[in-house]
Scaffold this active site. Structure first.
Site, short mmCIF file in Angstrom:
data_model
loop_
_atom_site.label_atom_id
_atom_site.label_comp_id
_atom_site.label_asym_id
_atom_site.label_seq_id
_atom_site.Cartn_x
_atom_site.Cartn_y
_atom_site.Cartn_z
N GLU A 1 -45.36 -35.88 9.46
CA GLU A 1 -46.12 -36.34 10.60
C GLU A 1 -46.62 -37.78 10.41
O GLU A 1 -46.49 -38.61 11.29
CB GLU A 1 -47.33 -35.41 10.75
CG GLU A 1 -48.00 -35.49 12.07
CD GLU A 1 -47.41 -34.47 13.03
OE1 GLU A 1 -48.10 -34.13 13.97
OE2 GLU A 1 -46.26 -34.04 12.82
N ASP A 2 -47.15 -38.04 9.23
CA ASP A 2 -47.92 -39.28 9.02
C ASP A 2 -47.19 -40.36 8.25
O ASP A 2 -47.67 -41.48 8.16
CB ASP A 2 -49.22 -38.95 8.26
CG ASP A 2 -50.10 -37.98 9.02
OD1 ASP A 2 -49.84 -37.79 10.22
OD2 ASP A 2 -51.03 -37.42 8.41
#
Ligand code: MN
Length: 712
Positions: free
Chosen positions: A76-77
């Site tokens: 995600e990051d």
């Protein structure tokens, strides 16, 4: 970093050294991926995945699950891809990280949507791998614990979501400790004032309470010691939210709620539970109507205990829970307990999966009672899993089917009889062909008819083994019956040429023939004739020969041997007799029948080119002709060459319809990329004259250059 050292030390308690090493490697990987990122609180980002993994290690999650927990935010990051995770940590870990990331992508916009959409999406995720849900719940717990750093609006949204989605799931999965903490934390952020007031009141009241509680526990422990029943007796503290809820729901004052003491007694087995109940009831009088036996009848989430409320020594009620240590583990950790607390041995994902499926089923049964079905269906159309799809019965029950499954597969999955008699499907309230492929979240209703039966063509598209085997089985039985009926007709005709009345053949003769042929029954012999395995004329001769007239030659025997009169067809004949797709005969055509080994009779037109090319053994061909009253609907092919223009297809279709033809199928090709278009129509007609009428009608359409009946 001391947290990681402490974490891995704890892992050593239940994981083997290579497993601990894997988790440590995942930590290093995650740490370097998240390097330079910080949480709102100012801490390095890695503190979050580490905290999530620590929570999960308290449930004794396996090494793969912990590795996935440490990596749960990297896709995600950061720029890390699933492929990289798979290369470093294997597919199971990568799949879990992917699963958590997909759940994270779900946006909650309104509260209703959050209910309907995400709750159910999570169910789907859960059905796949329960560890994904555990990671997600631990993630949520840590975020809730550290929510103070967030802005107020964000806190409220997250808290609402926790109440609506995550706490109920934790509850349904029996993750009780987690459920209570999530509720308490959500309450704190939704109603900070009330929370603060209650927390203060509880803190103040606890001082007096502790002494009372200790005396109470001592008295109970003494009672168990006297009875010589080993028991672990402890006091239970109420959570702030549970006090609040009880005050609201029962309109109690704070002291009415808080002055209730709670104790928990853990014993060795179920028998001891009832003995323990007796001991408590002999120490203090029970309050009538408060006893509940959740051991005999467990709660839907697997919770088991005996509950009773007693008049305590100081006039205050005393709530007691009695259960075994095993029941306690389930009460605290729910679905996780089934495998997280397993002593030694390998983590069995299949077992955990089956367990989860059971939970999901009961979960869905409960929530399907109170849903808005349309919205519910729309909400779960999400492609979380590539190999399985989840669809719904009209009553909202979920069914898992392999990808590619059709409405027919669904019908057979519901019940064999539904499959055998299905005629149409309504998918999401729209009537669609039975061959339609199902998608995640579809709601399917199957229409049946008592006279309907499986069609051999279904075998070309069904995706489940169950549907396939049931259809095959049915057709085999049907073919036997129909072949026998066909065989009987052929035999009667053969006997007629021998001038033998079929009724004159006695049962004894049939039995003698069965013995001679090594057949199990008369039906088998007749079916063999219908299937072309035996010649009708040979059987007729054998029957008359075994009539007991030793030495008598059957009349006309030699002259007509092997030459039976043509078989007549009345129209739609079923499985044993089929019309060839190459030449598509219709009444009026001259026919020939071809036996295919064990598959019955295939009827061609006499001039069929495909049949000629096959150079079939003449023994396999029999004369067939149409009965005068043959009727039914027959597929015929017509091919035309047209000069393409706007609206031409519609004109041709209208011409066919005007002539009473029904178009079954259309295909087109442009032979040399020019203006001339070749069209092929499959048209349903009654007979040859009808077909000629259709052809004449199409011929009149402008720009139709050539038209002919398709022969191949
Ligand atoms: Mn996270």
């Amino acid at each position: 970093m001391s947290e990681i050292a402490e974490f891995t030390r704890h892992l050593g308690n239940y994981l083997a050294p290579p497993e601990v090493a894997l988790v440590e490697r995942a930590f290093q990987f995650s740490e370097s991926a998240h390097r330079g990122q910080f949480r709102k609180s100012g801490e390095p980002y890695i503190t979050h995945p580490l905290a999530v993994a620590s929570i999960l290690s308290q449930w004794r999650l396996d090494a793969h699950g912990l590795a996935a927990a440490l990596l749960h935010d990297v896709m995600e990051d950061t720029t890390v891809t699933k492929a990289e995770i798979e290369a470093s940590f294997g597919k199971p870990v990568a799949d879990m990280v992917d699963g958590v990331s997909k759940l994270d992508q779900i946006e909650f916009t309104t509260r209703e949507e959050a209910q309907a959409e995400n709750f159910r999406k999570m169910l789907l995720a859960m059905a796949k791998d329960v560890r994904v849900i555990l990671i997600k719940l631990a993630d949520r717990l840590h975020n809730m614990r550290t929510l103070d750093a967030m802005a107020r609006a964000h806190r409220r949204r997250i808290a609402h979501e926790t109440v609506d989605i995550y706490a109920p799931i934790a509850n349904r999965l029996g993750l009780n400790a987690l459920y209570l903490e999530l509720q308490d934390l959500a309450f704190k952020h939704l109603y900070p004032m009330r929370y603060r007031v209650l927390a203060g009141a509880i803190k103040a009241a606890r001082g007096n309470r502790r002494e009372v509680m200790n005396r109470l526990l001592d008295a109970i422990r003494e009672g168990f010691a006297k009875a010589a029943i080993p028991a672990h007796v402890s006091g239970r503290e109420k959570t702030i939210f549970s006090v609040y809820k009880k005050m609201r729901e029962k309109r109690y004052t704070f002291s009415q709620v808080f002055d209730i003491y709670g104790v928990r007694v853990l014993v060795a087995d179920a028998t001891d539970c009832y003995a323990a109940l007796g001991i408590l009831h002999s120490l203090y009088k029970p309050i009538p109507g408060k006893f509940k036996d959740y051991i005999a009848i467990a709660k839907a989430n697997g919770y088991q205990s005996l509950h009773t409320t007693l008049f305590g020594p100081f006039g205050t009620p005393l709530e007691a829970q009695i259960r075994t240590h095993d029941m306690h583990r389930i009460a605290e950790a729910g679905v996780a307990a089934h495998w997280l607390y397993k002593s030694g041995g390998e983590f069995d994902i299949r077992e955990a999966q089956q367990e989860t499926h059971r939970w999901v089923q009961s979960l869905l049964e409960i929530q399907s009672e109170s849903r808005d079905s349309k919205e519910f269906l729309d909400s779960i159309k999400v492609d979380l899993f590539p190999e399985e799809i989840y669809v719904f019965t009209p009553k909202g029950k979920i069914m898992a089917l392999p990808r590619g499954a059709t409405a027919v597969d669904f019908a057979y999955a519901v019940h064999t009889d539904i499959g055998h008699h299905c005629v149409a499907a309504r998918i999401n309230y729209e009537q669609l062909p039975l061959r339609s492929e199902l998608k995640n979240g579809d709601q399917i209703e199957i229409m049946t008819a008592p006279t309907a039966r499986p069609n051999p063509s279904w075998l070309q598209f069904v995706a489940t083994g169950k549907a396939r085997s049931r259809i095959r089985h049915f057709l085999k039985g049907l073919q036997q019956k129909e072949s026998a009926a066909l065989g009987e007709r052929m035999l009667e005709q053969a006997l007629a040429t021998l001038k033998v009345d079929p009724d004159s053949i006695t049962w004894d003769r049939w039995e003698a023939l069965q013995k001679e042929f090594g057949a199990r029954s008369q039906l088998e012999i007749l079916a063999d004739i219908g299937l072309g395995k035996r010649l009708s004329f040979a059987v007729a001769q054998a029957l008359t020969r075994s009539a007991g007239k030793a030495g008598d030659e059957p009349r006309n025997g030699g002259a007509t041997a092997g030459k039976a009169p043509p078989l007549t067809l009345r129209g739609v004949e079923g499985v044993a007799i089929q019309y060839a797709r190459c030449c598509r005969p219709v009444p009026g055509d001259t026919l020939v029948g071809q036996f295919r080994k064990g598959q019955g009779l295939l009827v061609h037109t006499r001039d069929c080119i495909t049949l000629k090319k096959q150079r079939v053994d003449p023994d396999q061909l029999i004369d067939v002709e149409w009965a005068n009253d043959a009727q039914g609907v027959f597929d015929a092919g017509i091919r035309l060459l047209v000069a393409d223009r706007r609206g031409l297809l519609a004109d041709v279709a209208t011409a066919i319809a005007d002539a009473g033809g029904n178009i079954d199928n259309v295909s087109m090709e442009r032979p040399d990329g020019g203006e001339v278009l070749a069209m092929f129509f499959s048209v349903q007609v009654k007979d040859r004259r009808h077909l000629a009428h259709v052809i004449r009608s199409v011929k009149r359409v402008p720009d139709v250059r050539r038209i002919q009946r398709a022969r191949t």
